[in-house]
Write a protein that holds these residues in place. Sequence first.
Motif, PDB file in Angstrom:
ATOM      1  N   ASP A 198       0.815  -1.205   0.000  1.00  0.00           N
ATOM      2  CA  ASP A 198       0.000   0.000   0.000  1.00  0.00           C
ATOM      3  C   ASP A 198       0.854   1.263   0.000  1.00  0.00           C
ATOM      4  OD1 ASP A 198       0.768  -0.736   2.541  1.00  0.00           O
ATOM      5  OD2 ASP A 198      -1.239  -0.715   3.379  1.00  0.00           O
ATOM      6  N   GLY A 199       2.062   1.191   0.540  1.00  0.00           N
ATOM      7  CA  GLY A 199       2.955   2.346   0.485  1.00  0.00           C
ATOM      8  C   GLY A 199       3.320   2.697  -0.944  1.00  0.00           C
ATOM      9  N   ALA A 200       3.639   1.687  -1.754  1.00  0.00           N
ATOM     10  CA  ALA A 200       3.965   1.937  -3.158  1.00  0.00           C
ATOM     11  C   ALA A 200       2.741   2.413  -3.921  1.00  0.00           C
ATOM     12  CB  ALA A 200       4.526   0.669  -3.797  1.00  0.00           C
ATOM     13  N   LEU A 201       1.585   1.864  -3.597  1.00  0.00           N
ATOM     14  CA  LEU A 201       0.355   2.292  -4.255  1.00  0.00           C
ATOM     15  C   LEU A 201       0.077   3.763  -3.974  1.00  0.00           C
ATOM     16  CD1 LEU A 201      -1.736   0.892  -6.042  1.00  0.00           C
ATOM     17  CD2 LEU A 201      -3.025   0.352  -3.974  1.00  0.00           C
ATOM     18  N   LEU A 202       0.306   4.170  -2.738  1.00  0.00           N
ATOM     19  CA  LEU A 202       0.156   5.582  -2.390  1.00  0.00           C
ATOM     20  C   LEU A 202       1.159   6.442  -3.152  1.00  0.00           C
ATOM     21  CD1 LEU A 202      -0.372   5.713   1.482  1.00  0.00           C
ATOM     22  CD2 LEU A 202      -1.751   6.903  -0.215  1.00  0.00           C
ATOM     23  N   ARG A 203       2.409   6.052  -3.067  1.00  0.00           N
ATOM     24  CA  ARG A 203       3.501   6.862  -3.616  1.00  0.00           C
ATOM     25  C   ARG A 203       3.422   6.978  -5.134  1.00  0.00           C
ATOM     26  NH1 ARG A 203       7.051   3.796  -1.907  1.00  0.00           N
ATOM     27  NH2 ARG A 203       7.601   2.687  -3.827  1.00  0.00           N
ATOM     28  N   GLU A 204       3.116   5.863  -5.798  1.00  0.00           N
ATOM     29  CA  GLU A 204       3.236   5.815  -7.251  1.00  0.00           C
ATOM     30  C   GLU A 204       1.922   6.047  -7.997  1.00  0.00           C
ATOM     31  OE1 GLU A 204       6.079   5.864  -8.316  1.00  0.00           O
ATOM     32  OE2 GLU A 204       7.420   4.714  -7.034  1.00  0.00           O
ATOM     33  N   VAL A 205       0.796   5.917  -7.303  1.00  0.00           N
ATOM     34  CA  VAL A 205      -0.485   6.006  -8.002  1.00  0.00           C
ATOM     35  C   VAL A 205      -1.421   7.047  -7.392  1.00  0.00           C
ATOM     36  CG1 VAL A 205      -2.532   4.718  -8.756  1.00  0.00           C
ATOM     37  CG2 VAL A 205      -0.303   3.578  -8.689  1.00  0.00           C
ATOM     38  N   LEU A 206      -1.654   6.968  -6.091  1.00  0.00           N
ATOM     39  CA  LEU A 206      -2.696   7.793  -5.487  1.00  0.00           C
ATOM     40  C   LEU A 206      -2.231   9.197  -5.134  1.00  0.00           C
ATOM     41  CD1 LEU A 206      -4.232   5.013  -3.238  1.00  0.00           C
ATOM     42  CD2 LEU A 206      -5.152   5.900  -5.384  1.00  0.00           C
TER      43      LEU A 206
ATOM     44  N   GLY B 287     -10.163   0.124   4.440  1.00  0.00           N
ATOM     45  CA  GLY B 287      -9.642   0.099   5.795  1.00  0.00           C
ATOM     46  C   GLY B 287      -8.153   0.306   5.894  1.00  0.00           C
ATOM     47  N   ARG B 288      -7.530   0.761   4.820  1.00  0.00           N
ATOM     48  CA  ARG B 288      -6.081   0.992   4.799  1.00  0.00           C
ATOM     49  C   ARG B 288      -5.744   2.477   4.727  1.00  0.00           C
ATOM     50  NH1 ARG B 288      -2.989  -3.584   3.217  1.00  0.00           N
ATOM     51  NH2 ARG B 288      -4.262  -5.410   2.719  1.00  0.00           N
ATOM     52  N   TRP B 289      -6.736   3.338   4.841  1.00  0.00           N
ATOM     53  CA  TRP B 289      -6.528   4.779   4.772  1.00  0.00           C
ATOM     54  C   TRP B 289      -5.998   5.215   3.407  1.00  0.00           C
ATOM     55  CZ3 TRP B 289      -8.915   7.018   8.675  1.00  0.00           C
ATOM     56  CH2 TRP B 289      -9.033   6.329   9.869  1.00  0.00           C
ATOM     57  N   LEU B 290      -6.338   4.457   2.374  1.00  0.00           N
ATOM     58  CA  LEU B 290      -5.971   4.860   1.022  1.00  0.00           C
ATOM     59  C   LEU B 290      -6.985   5.898   0.545  1.00  0.00           C
ATOM     60  CD1 LEU B 290      -5.141   1.350  -0.498  1.00  0.00           C
ATOM     61  CD2 LEU B 290      -3.513   3.117   0.225  1.00  0.00           C
ATOM     62  N   PRO B 291      -6.508   6.983  -0.078  1.00  0.00           N
ATOM     63  CA  PRO B 291      -7.409   8.087  -0.432  1.00  0.00           C
ATOM     64  C   PRO B 291      -8.154   7.849  -1.750  1.00  0.00           C
ATOM     65  CG  PRO B 291      -5.155   8.697  -0.980  1.00  0.00           C
ATOM     66  CD  PRO B 291      -5.091   7.329  -0.363  1.00  0.00           C
ATOM     67  N   PHE B 292      -9.417   7.485  -1.643  1.00  0.00           N
ATOM     68  CA  PHE B 292     -10.261   7.305  -2.809  1.00  0.00           C
ATOM     69  C   PHE B 292     -11.410   8.304  -2.765  1.00  0.00           C
ATOM     70  CE2 PHE B 292      -8.596   2.920  -2.071  1.00  0.00           C
ATOM     71  CZ  PHE B 292      -7.867   2.801  -3.241  1.00  0.00           C
TER      72      PHE B 292
ATOM     73  N   LEU C 268      -9.659 -17.884   2.289  1.00  0.00           N
ATOM     74  CA  LEU C 268     -10.988 -17.614   2.831  1.00  0.00           C
ATOM     75  C   LEU C 268     -10.953 -17.029   4.251  1.00  0.00           C
ATOM     76  CD1 LEU C 268     -12.997 -20.668   1.457  1.00  0.00           C
ATOM     77  CD2 LEU C 268     -12.925 -18.322   0.571  1.00  0.00           C
ATOM     78  N   PRO C 269     -10.089 -17.514   5.158  1.00  0.00           N
ATOM     79  CA  PRO C 269     -10.039 -16.878   6.477  1.00  0.00           C
ATOM     80  C   PRO C 269      -9.643 -15.403   6.415  1.00  0.00           C
ATOM     81  CG  PRO C 269      -9.006 -19.037   6.561  1.00  0.00           C
ATOM     82  CD  PRO C 269      -9.251 -18.739   5.121  1.00  0.00           C
ATOM     83  N   ALA C 270      -8.852 -15.016   5.423  1.00  0.00           N
ATOM     84  CA  ALA C 270      -8.481 -13.606   5.292  1.00  0.00           C
ATOM     85  C   ALA C 270      -9.707 -12.766   4.955  1.00  0.00           C
ATOM     86  CB  ALA C 270      -7.411 -13.435   4.218  1.00  0.00           C
ATOM     87  N   PHE C 271     -10.578 -13.273   4.092  1.00  0.00           N
ATOM     88  CA  PHE C 271     -11.777 -12.525   3.737  1.00  0.00           C
ATOM     89  C   PHE C 271     -12.785 -12.522   4.885  1.00  0.00           C
ATOM     90  CE2 PHE C 271     -10.035 -13.471  -0.497  1.00  0.00           C
ATOM     91  CZ  PHE C 271      -9.940 -12.163  -0.957  1.00  0.00           C
ATOM     92  N   ALA C 272     -12.813 -13.599   5.669  1.00  0.00           N
ATOM     93  CA  ALA C 272     -13.664 -13.598   6.857  1.00  0.00           C
ATOM     94  C   ALA C 272     -13.176 -12.550   7.858  1.00  0.00           C
ATOM     95  CB  ALA C 272     -13.680 -14.989   7.496  1.00  0.00           C
ATOM     96  N   ARG C 273     -11.886 -12.454   8.020  1.00  0.00           N
ATOM     97  CA  ARG C 273     -11.312 -11.439   8.908  1.00  0.00           C
ATOM     98  C   ARG C 273     -11.596 -10.034   8.370  1.00  0.00           C
ATOM     99  NH1 ARG C 273      -4.859 -10.498   9.806  1.00  0.00           N
ATOM    100  NH2 ARG C 273      -5.072  -8.460  10.813  1.00  0.00           N
ATOM    101  N   TYR C 274     -11.468  -9.852   7.069  1.00  0.00           N
ATOM    102  CA  TYR C 274     -11.745  -8.561   6.434  1.00  0.00           C
ATOM    103  C   TYR C 274     -13.192  -8.138   6.703  1.00  0.00           C
ATOM    104  CZ  TYR C 274     -11.745  -5.192   2.462  1.00  0.00           C
ATOM    105  OH  TYR C 274     -11.830  -4.087   1.647  1.00  0.00           O
ATOM    106  N   ALA C 275     -14.112  -9.086   6.547  1.00  0.00           N
ATOM    107  CA  ALA C 275     -15.522  -8.783   6.792  1.00  0.00           C
ATOM    108  C   ALA C 275     -15.762  -8.401   8.243  1.00  0.00           C
ATOM    109  CB  ALA C 275     -16.380  -9.987   6.408  1.00  0.00           C
ATOM    110  N   ALA C 276     -15.095  -9.089   9.163  1.00  0.00           N
ATOM    111  CA  ALA C 276     -15.305  -8.839  10.590  1.00  0.00           C
ATOM    112  C   ALA C 276     -14.645  -7.547  11.054  1.00  0.00           C
ATOM    113  CB  ALA C 276     -14.781 -10.020  11.400  1.00  0.00           C
ATOM    114  N   GLU C 277     -13.427  -7.283  10.594  1.00  0.00           N
ATOM    115  CA  GLU C 277     -12.664  -6.148  11.102  1.00  0.00           C
ATOM    116  C   GLU C 277     -12.918  -4.852  10.334  1.00  0.00           C
ATOM    117  OE1 GLU C 277      -8.531  -7.156  11.267  1.00  0.00           O
ATOM    118  OE2 GLU C 277      -8.850  -8.853  12.621  1.00  0.00           O
ATOM    119  N   THR C 278     -13.113  -4.953   9.025  1.00  0.00           N
ATOM    120  CA  THR C 278     -13.255  -3.752   8.195  1.00  0.00           C
ATOM    121  C   THR C 278     -14.708  -3.481   7.822  1.00  0.00           C
ATOM    122  OG1 THR C 278     -11.041  -4.108   7.286  1.00  0.00           O
ATOM    123  CG2 THR C 278     -12.493  -2.653   6.043  1.00  0.00           C
TER     124      THR C 278
END
Length: 210
Positions: A93-101, A147-152, A177-187
């Motif tokens: 996400d740091g590179a995405l911020l720096r190079e794109v957003l 949930g990553r504070w990326l500016p959209f 799949l557990p990552a997406f379950a966590r994403y749904a619960a936390e974000t």
Amino acid sequence: MQVNPISPDRLAQLLAERIAALPADDGRWIRVAVDGAPAARPGELADALVEPLRLRGRPVQRVSADDFLRPASVRLEYGRHDPDAYHDLWLDDGALLREVLDPLEPGGSGLILPTLRDAATDRATRAPYIPLPPGGVLVLDGALLLGRWLPFDLTVHLTLTPAALARRTPADRQWTLPAFARYAAETDPATAADLTVRSDDPRHPALVLP
């Protein structure tokens, strides 16, 4: 909450109308995220927005978060099938911020890097920077973007029921799949996004309205 079935083409047109209506005073850029698990095919919806936006007079640049993953030495530090690493570490996400957003912030250069790294070869793509004209739209697709504070300026989340997600995820990706379950619960991306689309079957989406 209302769930309104809609054709994929009409969905793309509706989203393009919504994006084109966002203020672009003084040539500011618009940054759009289409977020969803691979099973929801966020890249297909992001691709479908390009032509409708161009017909509305907006230059468009497509970028995929899959081209901004961290090096394998970081992604796979805890093994190839660690869902927490997939959730926390894979996206650079740091590179995405720096190079794109960040270059599309007001007063930015407008020069963005369309790809950073080829995940298959684990090598830099060495892509040249591309200028996005003032008033242009960046359309980024990917998983676990919210949930990553990326500016959209607008976020669209493609949601699936757990059963549909499991059914549509290939066997060699079931470990995610557990990552997406966590994403749904936390974000809670369905609430965090500006627009949510039910995509249990991407051929038959449904727009979720409050």
